[in-house]
Design an enzyme around this catalytic site. Structure first.
Site, PDB file in Angstrom:
ATOM      1  CB  CYS B  83      -3.778  93.356  20.760  1.00  0.00           C
ATOM      2  SG  CYS B  83      -2.251  94.250  20.510  1.00  0.00           S
ATOM      3  CG  HIS B 332      -1.215  88.200  18.903  1.00  0.00           C
ATOM      4  ND1 HIS B 332      -2.564  88.509  18.969  1.00  0.00           N
ATOM      5  CD2 HIS B 332      -0.572  89.227  19.535  1.00  0.00           C
ATOM      6  CE1 HIS B 332      -2.710  89.671  19.595  1.00  0.00           C
ATOM      7  NE2 HIS B 332      -1.529  90.129  19.936  1.00  0.00           N
TER       8      HIS B 332
END
Lengths: 137, 385
Positions: B83, B332
């Site tokens: 991420c 996200h």
């Protein structure tokens, strides 16, 4: 997991076989051959008792591919009696009964079946410590 | 080492881009950033991305995106750090320009997550954790964060409702961000009634599955000034790592990589935490926001959730976070997130943040985390007057 990896990890999955560090005495699970505490070689096999307590837990409702048919199920981090933390599923317990600090013991169980070939993955899970008849009496 | 500035930003809206493939999203962001910088061709492109191989069966997206942006032949490489891939791409671009190897670099973050069914995406996301000793036991990435949250609540005596402030703040800020995936306010009651994903994490603790791409253009500050370009200086850039598996860390409730990368970035920037006007932090889950604030040093250990309860994280608060919606409400798209954070910080520092503008802000911090704390990338940016 590939077949090769499944075979390679059989001792730690089925026997909870860890390692100890001859330099600083650290006990390691999973085995990793290099001590994360002192950076020295740590290849001495160390069988672990399988006893521990629940460090944290979660009931999982939305599962990854391959596990959706088992949801909901309880996953946990266990603090082993020898010191290391280990991640595993809890079994033989209802989610509402699980608490942080609860004593647990390792058992070998089916975790999942993979793909069309249906390779069954066995590994350690943890369950509440069973009391013997003498202990209950 | 040369002083480096961001001279251009670009972003696509975050959301479900059913009509656009990854290569087009990435190219749109790169071209928008180059247009903003008033430049046609950089010397290098780094693309931050986590899941293209797993979800799209497409690797080699550096050249793919360069080609689709009309930049065939350009040096272009994918950077992967789960991420934190976006910020890791920025870090690579920063090293290239600061080290004097190139004058103009583009860092892009691009991710396409909504093409795959959700259980496949859930399986792919947990590859940010330990594949043998976490994922093979059936854990999802959400469940790993749930283990952290449960232990945190137990250790410090918090209830689930005490985390509502993080989600409420993120959604309130996203309401004024035209590129946000969830641009609407929510209440603490909504938070309390949301569907459970992995107890105690519910839907509104968690960022959603999204597509998106963002890009920034980097150049030496001296070049930017000579050309009269609008520039935001990169004062500090740092990466630190930790064990990948939660169970391999000495103290899972302390994000050591966040702590170390914050310290390094502040030392390079010669600023203290008190000089930082706002933080774009990694609120993939409410617990990650709390743990990030603590590890960075904005509050004592165990005090992160209290900052949200006291609303000190709002645009008017002591330490505003997620000023354009954060991971929770802007969205996200994992490998793109680190660049969205930097684009939004540049908007704040240029005075282009619209209704969410922080008045008089001078220094912003962006922090992107890969895995449950295995890698943290921190950048400190300064307004250039």
């Amino acid at each position: 997991m590939t077949f090769a990896n499944y075979w390679r990890t059989r001792k730690q999955r089925l026997n909870l076989l860890g390692e100890s560090c001859p330099q600083c005495g650290a006990i390691l699970f999973p085995p990793r051959d290099v001590c994360p505490k002192c950076s020295g070689p740590a290849k001495t096999p160390k069988p672990l008792s399988g006893r521990g307590t629940v460090y944290s837990f979660s009931t999982l409702y939305s599962a990854p591919q391959g596990f959706t048919q088992y949801a909901p199920y309880v996953v946990a981090v266990i603090k082993l009696a020898e010191g290391p933390l280990v991640t595993a599923q809890l079994t033989d317990v209802s989610p509402a009964e699980v608490q942080i600090g609860m004593p647990v013991e390792m058992v070998t169980r089916k975790v999942y079946e993979e793909g069309e070939a249906g390779l069954i993955h066995y590994s350690f899970k943890f369950r509440p410590v069973l009391q013997t008849a003498a202990q209950i009496a | 080492m040369r002083d480096v500035s961001i001279i251009g930003i670009g972003q696509t809206p975050v959301g479900e881009h059913w009509e656009k493939p990854l290569r087009i999203l990435g190219a749109e962001a790169v071209l928008a950033a180059l247009e903003d910088a008033q430049l046609e061709r950089p010397e290098i492109l780094y693309v931050g991305n986590m899941l293209s191989g797993q979800l799209l069966r497409q690797e080699n997206i550096g050249p793919l995106i360069a080609d689709h942006a009309g930049l065939r032949g350009l040096e272009a490489t994918k950077i992967e750090a789960a991420c934190a891939s976006g910020a890791a791409a920025l870090r690579a671009a920063y090293l290239a320009v600061a080290g004097g190897m190139v004058d103009v670099a583009v860092a892009c973050g691009a991710e396409k997550m909504t093409d795959a069914p959700s259980d496949e995406t859930t399986k792919a996301l947990v590859s940010a954790a330990d594949s043998i000793y976490e994922a093979q036991h059936g854990l999802s990435f959400v469940a790993i964060n749930a283990l952290l949250m449960r232990r945190y609540m137990h250790t410090y005596g918090y209830a689930h409702a005490d985390f509502a402030g993080f989600a409420v703040n993120a959604h309130r800020n996203a309401a004024h961000n035209p590129n946000a995936m969830f641009p609407r306010a929510i209440t603490a009651e909504d938070f309390g009634q949301a569907k459970m994903i992995a107890d105690p994490i519910c839907l509104l603790d968690s960022s959603g599955i999204a597509d998106g791409a963002a890009a920034v253009v980097l150049a030496p500050t001296a070049f930017a000034r000579a050309q009269g370009l609008k520039a935001v200086r990169i004062l500090g850039s740092a990466v630190a790592t930790d064990a990948v598996a939660l169970h391999d860390r000495d103290d899972p409730l302390f994000l050591s990589a966040v702590h170390v990368s914050t310290q390094r970035a502040c030392a390079q920037a010669r600023v203290g935490l008190g000089d930082i006007d706002f933080v774009e932090l990694h609120d993939a889950f409410t617990i990650m926001a709390a743990l990030s604030l603590e590890a960075a040093g904005f509050c004592p250990r165990g005090g992160g959730a209290r900052l949200a309860m006291a609303d000190e994280i709002s645009l008017q608060g002591r330490i505003p976070i997620c000023t354009m919606g954060g991971l929770k409400a802007r969205g996200h798209p994992v490998g793109a997130t680190g660049i969205y954070q930097v684009v939004e910080a540049v908007q704040q520092l240029r005075g282009e943040a619209g209704a969410n503008q922080l008045h008089g802000c001078r220094i912003g911090m962006c922090q992107n985390i890969g895995g449950s704390g295995a890698i943290a990338v921190t950048h400190i940016l300064e307004r250039s007057d």
